[in-house]
Design an enzyme around this catalytic site. Structure first.
Site, PDB file in Angstrom:
ATOM      1  N   ASN A   9       0.860  -1.180   0.000  1.00 41.51           N
ATOM      2  CA  ASN A   9       0.000   0.000   0.000  1.00 41.51           C
ATOM      3  C   ASN A   9       0.902   1.239   0.000  1.00 41.51           C
ATOM      4  OD1 ASN A   9      -1.875   1.975   0.437  1.00 41.51           O
ATOM      5  ND2 ASN A   9      -2.739   1.073   2.315  1.00 41.51           N
ATOM      6  N   PHE A  10       0.910   1.949  -1.109  1.00 45.34           N
ATOM      7  CA  PHE A  10       1.765   3.141  -1.229  1.00 45.34           C
ATOM      8  C   PHE A  10       1.303   4.273  -0.301  1.00 45.34           C
ATOM      9  CE2 PHE A  10       4.381   3.150  -5.413  1.00 45.34           C
ATOM     10  CZ  PHE A  10       4.663   1.806  -5.297  1.00 45.34           C
ATOM     11  N   LYS A  11       0.048   4.233   0.139  1.00 44.25           N
ATOM     12  CA  LYS A  11      -0.528   5.311   0.966  1.00 44.25           C
ATOM     13  C   LYS A  11      -0.242   6.681   0.342  1.00 44.25           C
ATOM     14  CE  LYS A  11      -0.919   2.535   5.082  1.00 44.25           C
ATOM     15  NZ  LYS A  11      -0.845   2.415   6.525  1.00 44.25           N
ATOM     16  N   HIS A  93     -10.088   0.650   4.103  1.00 48.74           N
ATOM     17  CA  HIS A  93      -8.843   0.680   4.877  1.00 48.74           C
ATOM     18  C   HIS A  93      -9.085   1.461   6.167  1.00 48.74           C
ATOM     19  CE1 HIS A  93      -4.743   1.573   6.106  1.00 48.74           C
ATOM     20  NE2 HIS A  93      -4.409   0.487   5.417  1.00 48.74           N
ATOM     21  N   GLU A 141      -6.120  -6.150   9.605  1.00 52.45           N
ATOM     22  CA  GLU A 141      -5.059  -5.309  10.158  1.00 52.45           C
ATOM     23  C   GLU A 141      -5.514  -4.683  11.477  1.00 52.45           C
ATOM     24  OE1 GLU A 141      -2.579  -3.533   6.549  1.00 52.45           O
ATOM     25  OE2 GLU A 141      -4.445  -2.464   6.792  1.00 52.45           O
ATOM     26  N   ILE A 146      -0.661  -0.666  12.943  1.00 53.23           N
ATOM     27  CA  ILE A 146      -0.325  -0.077  11.635  1.00 53.23           C
ATOM     28  C   ILE A 146       0.727   1.014  11.814  1.00 53.23           C
ATOM     29  CG2 ILE A 146      -1.217   1.353   9.728  1.00 53.23           C
ATOM     30  CD1 ILE A 146      -3.790  -0.231   9.821  1.00 53.23           C
ATOM     31  N   GLY A 180       2.267  -3.438  10.680  1.00 50.03           N
ATOM     32  CA  GLY A 180       3.583  -3.521  11.311  1.00 50.03           C
ATOM     33  C   GLY A 180       4.543  -4.529  10.706  1.00 50.03           C
ATOM     34  N   ALA A 201       3.041  -1.349   4.257  1.00 52.56           N
ATOM     35  CA  ALA A 201       3.245   0.005   3.733  1.00 52.56           C
ATOM     36  C   ALA A 201       4.590   0.556   4.200  1.00 52.56           C
ATOM     37  CB  ALA A 201       2.105   0.923   4.160  1.00 52.56           C
ATOM     38  N   SER A 202       4.660   1.000   5.472  1.00 59.81           N
ATOM     39  CA  SER A 202       5.813   1.795   5.917  1.00 59.81           C
ATOM     40  C   SER A 202       7.160   1.099   5.759  1.00 59.81           C
ATOM     41  CB  SER A 202       5.611   2.256   7.368  1.00 59.81           C
ATOM     42  OG  SER A 202       5.247   1.191   8.200  1.00 59.81           O
TER      43      SER A 202
HETATM   44  O1  LIG Z   1      -1.957  -0.228   6.537  1.00 53.95           O
HETATM   45  C1  LIG Z   1      -1.166  -1.058   6.135  1.00 53.95           C
HETATM   46  C2  LIG Z   1      -1.302  -1.683   4.802  1.00 53.95           C
HETATM   47  O2  LIG Z   1      -2.545  -1.434   4.246  1.00 53.95           O
HETATM   48  C3  LIG Z   1      -0.015  -1.481   6.936  1.00 53.95           C
HETATM   49  O3  LIG Z   1       0.784  -0.385   7.196  1.00 53.95           O
HETATM   50  P1  LIG Z   1       2.220  -0.620   7.854  1.00 53.95           P
HETATM   51  O4  LIG Z   1       2.911  -1.692   7.028  1.00 53.95           O
HETATM   52  O5  LIG Z   1       2.887   0.710   7.762  1.00 53.95           O
HETATM   53  O6  LIG Z   1       1.980  -1.064   9.262  1.00 53.95           O
END
Ligand SMILES: O=C(CO)COP(=O)(O)O
Length: 232
Positions: A9-11, A93, A141, A146, A180, A201-202
């Site tokens: 997820n690029f967010k 999400h 999630e 997150i 995470g 994502a992160s």
């Molecule tokens: O929200 C997420 C993927 O959709 C997970 O985020 P993180 O990997 O940053 O915890």
């Protein structure tokens, strides 16, 4: 979807869009091709057209609205993301929650258009009720993990095992675990616990060398799937 599912997820990070967004997508594509696997990129809406053209990976939106076509200012509709080249979308999400009726309506539209869908939930009790609406996959999630760097696999493995039990009641819907996820060990554990893959994502978007992180995820996911004898 190809197992192990790796959904990035690029967010809305500073490198999620523009030239930096294309660069990170291409680096991930290269690794994905090396391992003959598939990595799903869920990207900002503005990036769907260019990434669908420039990389061979499945490109997803991060959200769609369920309004019909017409006078709905500011809306992002399933028809629009399809036309832009997306293969599917995330829905609900934790950073973009929508109501249950909106999830239902959006899924009807997406399925009709032949688009894939990943519905996010924050607890295992929602896995079956959402899965019976026939998304392609459920992404579970716990919101508190997150972006924390503490993985669901380590901190709350029971969330995954309970979700796996629930998804087995609805054959044909995949289960993805996220929050995470930081390293290969987190991916390995999630898949060994029964998830079909991971969402992240992160750990990727903030990495100096995102392709190395993704490579570690792919290798660990493949290893766990092979041990489960469940790879396709
Ligand atoms: O929200 C997420 C993927 O959709 C997970 O985020 P993180 O990997 O940053 O915890």
């Amino acid at each position: 979807m190809k197992k192990p599912i790796i959904l990035i997820n690029f967010k809305a990070y500073e490198n999620s869009f523009g030239k930096k967004g294309v660069d990170i997508a291409k680096r991930i594509e290269k690794i994905s091709i090396e391992y003959s696997t598939e990595v799903i990129l869920s990207v900002p809406a503005t990036m769907i057209p260019i990434l669908s053209q420039e990389v061979s990976l499945p490109i997803y939106a991060q959200h769609v609205d369920s309004y019909p076509l017409g006078a709905h200012t500011g809306s992002l509709l399933p028809e629009m993301i399809k036309e832009a080249g997306a293969k599917g979308t995330l829905l609900n999400h934790s950073e973009k929650r929508i109501r249950a009726d909106e999830i239902h309506d959006a899924l009807l539209r997406l399925n009709k258009l032949g688009l894939e869908s990943v519905v996010c939930v924050d607890r295992y009790e929602l896995v079956e009720p959402m899965a019976i609406l026939r998304p392609t996959a459920i992404l579970i999630e716990p919101p508190e993990l997150i972006g924390s760097g503490i993985s669901v696999s380590k901190a709350k493995p029971e969330v995954i095992t309970n979700a796996v039990k629930e998804i087995s009641k609805v054959p044909g819907v995949f289960l993805i675990a996220g929050a995470g996820i930081s390293n290969g060990e987190d991916v390995y554990t999630a898949v060994k616990l029964g998830a079909d893959g991971i969402g992240v994502a992160s750990a990727v978007m903030k990495a100096k060398e995102p392709e190395k992180v993704v490579e570690d995820f792919i290798k660990s996911g493949i290893k766990a799937m092979d041990e489960r004898n469940d790879r396709n």
